[in-house]
Design an enzyme around this catalytic site. Sequence first.
Site, PDB file in Angstrom:
ATOM      1  N   TYR A   1      10.619  32.109  54.937  1.00 29.38           N
ATOM      2  CA  TYR A   1       9.566  33.134  54.979  1.00 29.38           C
ATOM      3  C   TYR A   1       9.546  33.875  56.307  1.00 29.38           C
ATOM      4  O   TYR A   1       8.478  34.156  56.857  1.00 29.38           O
ATOM      5  CB  TYR A   1       8.186  32.501  54.714  1.00 29.38           C
ATOM      6  CG  TYR A   1       7.931  32.314  53.238  1.00 29.38           C
ATOM      7  CD1 TYR A   1       7.731  33.418  52.427  1.00 29.38           C
ATOM      8  CD2 TYR A   1       7.920  31.057  52.653  1.00 29.38           C
ATOM      9  CE1 TYR A   1       7.521  33.276  51.069  1.00 29.38           C
ATOM     10  CE2 TYR A   1       7.712  30.905  51.294  1.00 29.38           C
ATOM     11  CZ  TYR A   1       7.511  32.025  50.506  1.00 29.38           C
ATOM     12  OH  TYR A   1       7.301  31.890  49.169  1.00 29.38           O
TER      13      TYR A   1
ATOM     14  N   TYR B   1       0.432  31.696  42.203  1.00 26.70           N
ATOM     15  CA  TYR B   1       1.648  31.299  42.926  1.00 26.70           C
ATOM     16  C   TYR B   1       1.957  29.844  42.584  1.00 26.70           C
ATOM     17  O   TYR B   1       1.087  28.981  42.707  1.00 26.70           O
ATOM     18  CB  TYR B   1       1.470  31.443  44.446  1.00 26.70           C
ATOM     19  CG  TYR B   1       2.661  30.890  45.202  1.00 26.70           C
ATOM     20  CD1 TYR B   1       3.813  31.662  45.371  1.00 26.70           C
ATOM     21  CD2 TYR B   1       2.661  29.582  45.700  1.00 26.70           C
ATOM     22  CE1 TYR B   1       4.920  31.154  46.027  1.00 26.70           C
ATOM     23  CE2 TYR B   1       3.771  29.065  46.355  1.00 26.70           C
ATOM     24  CZ  TYR B   1       4.894  29.850  46.522  1.00 26.70           C
ATOM     25  OH  TYR B   1       6.004  29.347  47.166  1.00 26.70           O
TER      26      TYR B   1
ATOM     27  N   ASP C   1      -2.119  23.466  38.409  1.00 24.64           N
ATOM     28  CA  ASP C   1      -1.262  23.313  39.577  1.00 24.64           C
ATOM     29  C   ASP C   1      -2.155  23.005  40.783  1.00 24.64           C
ATOM     30  O   ASP C   1      -2.697  23.896  41.420  1.00 24.64           O
ATOM     31  CB  ASP C   1      -0.467  24.611  39.786  1.00 24.64           C
ATOM     32  CG  ASP C   1       0.423  24.556  41.015  1.00 24.64           C
ATOM     33  OD1 ASP C   1       0.346  23.569  41.762  1.00 24.64           O
ATOM     34  OD2 ASP C   1       1.182  25.526  41.229  1.00 24.64           O
TER      35      ASP C   1
ATOM     36  N   LYS D   1       2.245  18.689  48.230  1.00 23.92           N
ATOM     37  CA  LYS D   1       1.650  18.962  49.546  1.00 23.92           C
ATOM     38  C   LYS D   1       0.851  17.799  50.180  1.00 23.92           C
ATOM     39  O   LYS D   1       1.430  17.009  50.885  1.00 23.92           O
ATOM     40  CB  LYS D   1       0.819  20.241  49.485  1.00 23.92           C
ATOM     41  CG  LYS D   1       1.712  21.475  49.292  1.00 23.92           C
ATOM     42  CD  LYS D   1       1.043  22.773  49.676  1.00 23.92           C
ATOM     43  CE  LYS D   1       2.031  23.909  49.714  1.00 23.92           C
ATOM     44  NZ  LYS D   1       1.830  24.948  48.706  1.00 23.92           N
TER      45      LYS D   1
HETATM   46  C1  LIG Z   1       3.013  25.511  47.805  1.00 22.64           C
HETATM   47  C2  LIG Z   1       2.725  25.569  46.370  1.00 22.64           C
HETATM   48  C3  LIG Z   1       3.720  25.279  45.423  1.00 22.64           C
HETATM   49  C4  LIG Z   1       5.143  25.001  45.804  1.00 22.64           C
HETATM   50  O1  LIG Z   1       5.281  23.824  46.536  1.00 22.64           O
HETATM   51  P1  LIG Z   1       6.608  23.600  47.425  1.00 22.64           P
HETATM   52  O2  LIG Z   1       6.514  22.191  47.870  1.00 22.64           O
HETATM   53  O3  LIG Z   1       6.501  24.584  48.556  1.00 22.64           O
HETATM   54  O4  LIG Z   1       7.771  23.872  46.557  1.00 22.64           O
HETATM   55  C5  LIG Z   1       3.362  25.278  44.089  1.00 22.64           C
HETATM   56  N1  LIG Z   1       2.107  25.556  43.704  1.00 22.64           N
HETATM   57  C6  LIG Z   1       1.129  25.849  44.582  1.00 22.64           C
HETATM   58  C7  LIG Z   1      -0.248  26.112  44.077  1.00 22.64           C
HETATM   59  C8  LIG Z   1       1.407  25.890  45.952  1.00 22.64           C
HETATM   60  O5  LIG Z   1       0.442  26.214  46.815  1.00 22.64           O
END
Ligand SMILES: *Cc1c(COP(=O)(O)O)cnc(C)c1O
Length: 447
Positions: free
Chosen positions: A17, A147, A253, A282
């Site tokens: 990025y 996203y 998600d 995360k």
């Molecule tokens: C960061 C993120 C992802 C992707 O996760 P990575 O570990 O960076 O591949 C997917 N969904 C959401 C909501 C995110 O914030």
Amino acid sequence: MADPWLGKDRSYIWHPYTQMKDCRTMPPILIEKAQGLKLYASDGSFYYDTIASWWCNVHGHNHPVIKKAIKKQLDSLEQVLFAGFTHKPAIQLAEKLVRITPKNLTKIFFSDNGSTAVEVALKMSFQYWRNTGAAKKRLFVGLDRGYHGDTIGAMSVSGIGLFNEAFAPLFFPTLKVPSPYCYRCPMGKDRSSCRLDCVRPLETLLRERGKEIAALIIEPLVMAAGGMIIYPPEYLAKVRELTGKFNVHCIVDEVATGFGRTGTMFACEQADIQPDFMCLSKGITSGYLPLGVTLTTKRVFEAFYADYNLKKTFYHGHTYTANPLACAAANACLDIFQEQATLKAVKPLITMLRAGIEDMRSLDYVGDVRSAGMIGAIELVKDKRKKTPFSFKERIGLAVYKNGLKKNLLLRPLGNIVYFFLPLGVTRDELALILERSREVLCETLA
Ligand SMILES: *Cc1c(COP(=O)(O)O)cnc(C)c1O
């Protein structure tokens, strides 16, 4: 460039990025250690990590409990293949996650990052319909500002924007519905009097094309990378209700929102919903090691459970699936939540964050402020009345970033959205300081 390490960084490394040309005038900051909320740089400076090192740190850096758990695991088993073999850290973690997530989610599939956790959910949903004789259901629905990651599948179900537009010709076809972005309401309504009218396009779409749709994917409560768009839990509850009614899977998600970030362990608790899939990553290891998890239901699991010859197997896996060190870190992260009653301890800080950013609403060029748990956002606009955004070229976010660094703050705005994504381990004093200095940064940058 005085530091020889930065010279070598420039010689060899391509950062994510990042427009690498910008590094000529703005080299990356060499971080040597971290403690709690502070990142210490090689030149003696330090920065408050207000964005949790890209939304993953939960309990603060250099946490003794997580460190100890990883070290202990390291003495017995660092990695083993996860097909035909298993290990206790993964089993313990699976049991804990099943206990704390919505009660219909009872099966756990491991991977190693957020994008893969999403890909797994998409592929499982797709194959579920195929395995159950409904192969016509093959489309996915996403929100136009959603996203879900940077792999091709995750990008396909995300909204098209700066991050992924270059790759749009590669995406598989998906259906998009408007986002519940109250400040810029897609229906031109006001939250105080609307009746969640923004969910209607989804209702129409599901009614008309539900038979072709495998699943809908949504970030619960906070659309993070899309600009920290925070929407009412009632919208999420309605989405779950509609997907159920029209026989479409609901994938939540929670990669960004999971693990206490919105004030509850998972954001979807606030709408009291039971999704068909939940994606986690995360915060799961509190930012120590990469790990991804996709949870699903017994019903989905059973559609794959068959004699080998029937070809209903889920052929998907990643080499580092359920890495034992990462699982040990995740177990320790959850133990801390329990032993230190983190979610209770963080409550007064949530109130303080909300008040702090609410206080910035009256500043010039602040169009909107919003918060959920330890996530807070300030949307900057050129014209408050018309809500005109600053243009891409003005790089207002970059100016905030640079001025933040001068005041020991790591602020990394998403375009015109300045935000906090705070580790739950932040102290009262630190939060007060971060809010005060951020206000100064905004005033100085926009003066
Ligand atoms: C960061 C993120 C992802 C992707 O996760 P990575 O570990 O960076 O591949 C997917 N969904 C959401 C909501 C995110 O914030």
